[in-house]
Design an enzyme around this catalytic site. Structure first.
Site, PDB file in Angstrom:
ATOM      1  N   HIS A 168       0.896  -0.886   0.068  1.00 28.32           N
ATOM      2  CA  HIS A 168       0.216  -0.026  -0.062  1.00 28.32           C
ATOM      3  C   HIS A 168       0.787   1.273  -0.556  1.00 28.32           C
ATOM      4  O   HIS A 168       1.834   0.999   0.520  1.00 28.32           O
ATOM      5  CB  HIS A 168      -0.464   0.493   1.443  1.00 28.32           C
ATOM      6  CG  HIS A 168      -2.232   0.993   1.557  1.00 28.32           C
ATOM      7  ND1 HIS A 168      -1.425   2.474   1.630  1.00 28.32           N
ATOM      8  CD2 HIS A 168      -3.167   0.737   1.514  1.00 28.32           C
ATOM      9  CE1 HIS A 168      -2.097   2.629   1.992  1.00 28.32           C
ATOM     10  NE2 HIS A 168      -3.421   1.824   1.354  1.00 28.32           N
TER      11      HIS A 168
ATOM     12  N   ASP B 268       3.290  -4.191   8.292  1.00 28.89           N
ATOM     13  CA  ASP B 268       2.013  -3.656   7.237  1.00 28.89           C
ATOM     14  C   ASP B 268       0.780  -4.513   8.129  1.00 28.89           C
ATOM     15  O   ASP B 268       0.296  -5.154   7.421  1.00 28.89           O
ATOM     16  CB  ASP B 268       2.185  -2.946   6.673  1.00 28.89           C
ATOM     17  CG  ASP B 268       0.621  -2.552   6.075  1.00 28.89           C
ATOM     18  OD1 ASP B 268      -0.591  -2.494   7.239  1.00 28.89           O
ATOM     19  OD2 ASP B 268       0.634  -1.777   5.116  1.00 28.89           O
TER      20      ASP B 268
ATOM     21  N   GLN C 103      -4.652  -5.285   7.074  1.00 21.65           N
ATOM     22  CA  GLN C 103      -4.843  -6.188   6.620  1.00 21.65           C
ATOM     23  C   GLN C 103      -5.382  -7.515   7.150  1.00 21.65           C
ATOM     24  O   GLN C 103      -6.239  -8.228   6.524  1.00 21.65           O
ATOM     25  CB  GLN C 103      -4.969  -6.162   4.759  1.00 21.65           C
ATOM     26  CG  GLN C 103      -5.167  -4.722   4.444  1.00 21.65           C
ATOM     27  CD  GLN C 103      -6.731  -4.820   4.155  1.00 21.65           C
ATOM     28  OE1 GLN C 103      -7.980  -5.433   4.454  1.00 21.65           O
ATOM     29  NE2 GLN C 103      -7.799  -2.955   4.202  1.00 21.65           N
TER      30      GLN C 103
ATOM     31  N   LYS D  25     -10.510  -0.695  10.735  1.00 23.78           N
ATOM     32  CA  LYS D  25     -11.013  -1.882   9.756  1.00 23.78           C
ATOM     33  C   LYS D  25     -10.525  -2.678   9.966  1.00 23.78           C
ATOM     34  O   LYS D  25     -11.033  -3.532  10.345  1.00 23.78           O
ATOM     35  CB  LYS D  25      -9.751  -2.505   9.163  1.00 23.78           C
ATOM     36  CG  LYS D  25      -9.446  -0.643   7.347  1.00 23.78           C
ATOM     37  CD  LYS D  25      -8.171  -1.885   7.442  1.00 23.78           C
ATOM     38  CE  LYS D  25      -7.519  -0.285   6.473  1.00 23.78           C
ATOM     39  NZ  LYS D  25      -7.754  -0.202   5.931  1.00 23.78           N
TER      40      LYS D  25
ATOM     41  N   CYS E 118      -4.811   2.361  -3.595  1.00 23.25           N
ATOM     42  CA  CYS E 118      -3.245   3.355  -2.692  1.00 23.25           C
ATOM     43  C   CYS E 118      -2.326   1.781  -3.075  1.00 23.25           C
ATOM     44  O   CYS E 118      -1.519   1.589  -2.363  1.00 23.25           O
ATOM     45  CB  CYS E 118      -3.374   3.115  -1.966  1.00 23.25           C
ATOM     46  SG  CYS E 118      -4.607   4.724  -1.162  1.00 23.25           S
TER      47      CYS E 118
HETATM   48  N1  PMP Z   1      -1.415  -0.448   4.640  1.00 23.20           N
HETATM   49  C1  PMP Z   1      -2.099  -1.623   4.406  1.00 23.20           C
HETATM   50  C2  PMP Z   1      -2.447  -3.007   3.825  1.00 23.20           C
HETATM   51  C3  PMP Z   1      -3.841  -1.211   3.872  1.00 23.20           C
HETATM   52  O1  PMP Z   1      -5.035  -1.742   3.450  1.00 23.20           O
HETATM   53  C4  PMP Z   1      -4.726  -0.035   4.105  1.00 23.20           C
HETATM   54  C5  PMP Z   1      -6.027   0.688   4.619  1.00 23.20           C
HETATM   55  N2  PMP Z   1      -6.254   0.726   3.240  1.00 23.20           N
HETATM   56  C6  PMP Z   1      -2.985   0.933   4.720  1.00 23.20           C
HETATM   57  C7  PMP Z   1      -2.263   0.805   4.890  1.00 23.20           C
HETATM   58  C8  PMP Z   1      -3.543   2.757   4.975  1.00 23.20           C
HETATM   59  O2  PMP Z   1      -4.584   2.338   6.739  1.00 23.20           O
HETATM   60  P1  PMP Z   1      -5.255   4.319   7.031  1.00 23.20           P
HETATM   61  O3  PMP Z   1      -5.616   4.661   6.136  1.00 23.20           O
HETATM   62  O4  PMP Z   1      -6.468   3.080   8.503  1.00 23.20           O
HETATM   63  O5  PMP Z   1      -3.732   4.506   7.987  1.00 23.20           O
END
Ligand code: PMP
Length: 403
Positions: A120, A197, A200, A223, A361
């Site tokens: 991401h 990270d 997910q 999430k 993203c």
């Molecule tokens: N890493 C991953 C794998 C994600 O799926 C996401 C959210 N889509 C993020 C980072 C970023 O999370 P946040 O927007 O809650 O900071």
């Protein structure tokens, strides 16, 4: 089978969209919030709002106790050794920025960071920002046609200049669950720290940071059936102690003069300013929810929906699924013929089905897959097989308009 009573805990699931019952499949972006969490937020705003850590009065002490109780809750949930290793942030993004900008101050020109092509943007851009003070090179692990990491290449990327490896536990596009424990062991064999990270993974999997032996693990409350604006950085105490503060301000100091400031102990050293203490307190209720249903039951339910929906989609000519790794998480990214993902999403929305469209993203991954974007459906504890049937029926209905 998921109980109706679980759905009843999520008032939003009863609403209609465009005159159709809502089928919410955008759970990878954010999951819905159960009544216990919503009610806790309302209760605290209504009866107990006071700033944490600064007051001797009763309300402030109550607020502080609730925040610190949640910290211990997170500590137990991920099996961290100490509550001092749990830093509250605004989310996964801020947690990675914290590590990159604080730990990253020790990086020098020519140092190398290992990332993967499925990251991401939150796990790419913060590492690039280090370029403001050091010319750090990013090395990237590729994937195979199923969307699994090339682990041989991963092992080969380590050298004496490698200073960090950072990768997702579960991909937000492919669903791939990476073998993070082994990958961490490989990095440690080269003396390299690892950030995982977990954005997910945390809604579906039991996380044990001591078993994984990771140095940093990050995730977002929104999430995990929790409130927005709250996230967690787990950091190994020894590393956090060595790291300089991320932001300066109230809460993070021991003593301030115009000449010199000394910093608070962990975890407060990294928590400048007023945190979202009501969100944090309400996050504890999301853990109550997760524990009551049981993460293992949640995962089993979601994987059944994944298996079921994947088999239905595979029968549809023209649907291409990205990410078919065995053991993947409950997310399906796909395209329909040459149709633009946006058109698919828009038409599904007319039928009440909420899916995500675009690059998610993860633009480098889109480039690797050779597509501008995908349609993405992800499953949560409250989704049902009937919803999966309705989603696939809606897709069948719109496909003739798109192809
Ligand atoms: N890493 C991953 C794998 C994600 O799926 C996401 C959210 N889509 C993020 C980072 C970023 O999370 P946040 O927007 O809650 O900071």
């Amino acid at each position: 089978m998921i109980e109706d009573s679980i759905r009843e805990e999520f008032p939003i699931l009863g609403r209609e969209v465009n005159g159709k019952p809502l089928i919410y499949l955008d759970n990878v972006a954010t999951s819905q919030t159960p009544r216990v969490v919503v009610e806790e937020i309302a209760r605290l705003y209504g009866t107990s709002k006071a700033n944490v850590h600064r007051g001797v009065h009763t309300l402030s002490q109550e607020a502080t106790e609730l925040q610190e109780e949640c910290r211990r809750r997170v500590q137990r949930h991920i099996n961290a050794e100490s509550h001092e290793e749990i830093i509250f942030t605004r989310g996964t993004t801020e947690a990675i920025n914290l590590v990159a900008s604080s730990y990253g101050q020790r990086f020098r020109d020519g140092d190398e960071i290992i990332l993967t092509v499925m990251e991401h943007h939150a796990n790419i851009v913060p590492w690039q920002l280090i370029g403001n003070h050091a010319d750090v090179k990013i090395r990237v692990v590729d994937i195979n046609e199923r969307g699994e990491l090339d682990l041989e290449q991963y092992r080969s990327l380590f050298n004496e200049r490698t200073v960090m490896a950072a990768f997702c536990h579960v991909s937000n596009v492919l669903g791939t669950q990476n073998p993070v424990k082994d990958m961490i062991a490989t990095a440690h064999a080269h003396g390299v720290p690892v950030l995982v990270d977990g954005a997910q993974a945390s809604p579906h999997l039991r996380i044990d940071v001591r078993d994984l032996d990771c140095d940093f693990y990050v995730f977002s409350a929104h999430k995990m059936y929790g409130p927005t604006g709250v996230g967690v950085l787990y950091g190994r105490k020894r590393l956090l102690e060595e790291m300089p503060p991320y932001q300066g301000g109230g809460e993070m100091i021991k003593h301030v003069t115009f000449e010199k400031t000394t910093y608070a102990e962990l975890p407060f050293k990294f928590e400048a300013g007023t945190p979202d203490f009501i969100g944090i307190a309400a996050f504890a209720k999301a853990f109550d929810f997760l524990d009551r249903i049981g993460l293992e039951n949640i995962e089993a339910h979601e994987l059944e929906l994944l298996r079921y929906t994947t088999s239905l989609l595979t029968e549809l000519e023209g649907v291409h699924i990205y990410g078919t790794a065995p053991g993947k998480g409950p997310v399906i990214s796909f395209n329909v013929g040459n149709a633009h993902n946006y058109d698919v999403g828009l038409l599904l929305d007319r039928l009440g089905v909420a899916v995500r469209t675009g690059h998610h993203c993860a633009q480098p991954l889109m480039e690797r897959l050779g597509v501008p974007g995908t349609v993405r459906a992800g499953f949560a504890v409250y989704n049902t097989k009937e919803e999966c049937d309705s989603f696939v029926a809606a897709l069948k209905r719109i496909m003739p308009m798109l192809m």
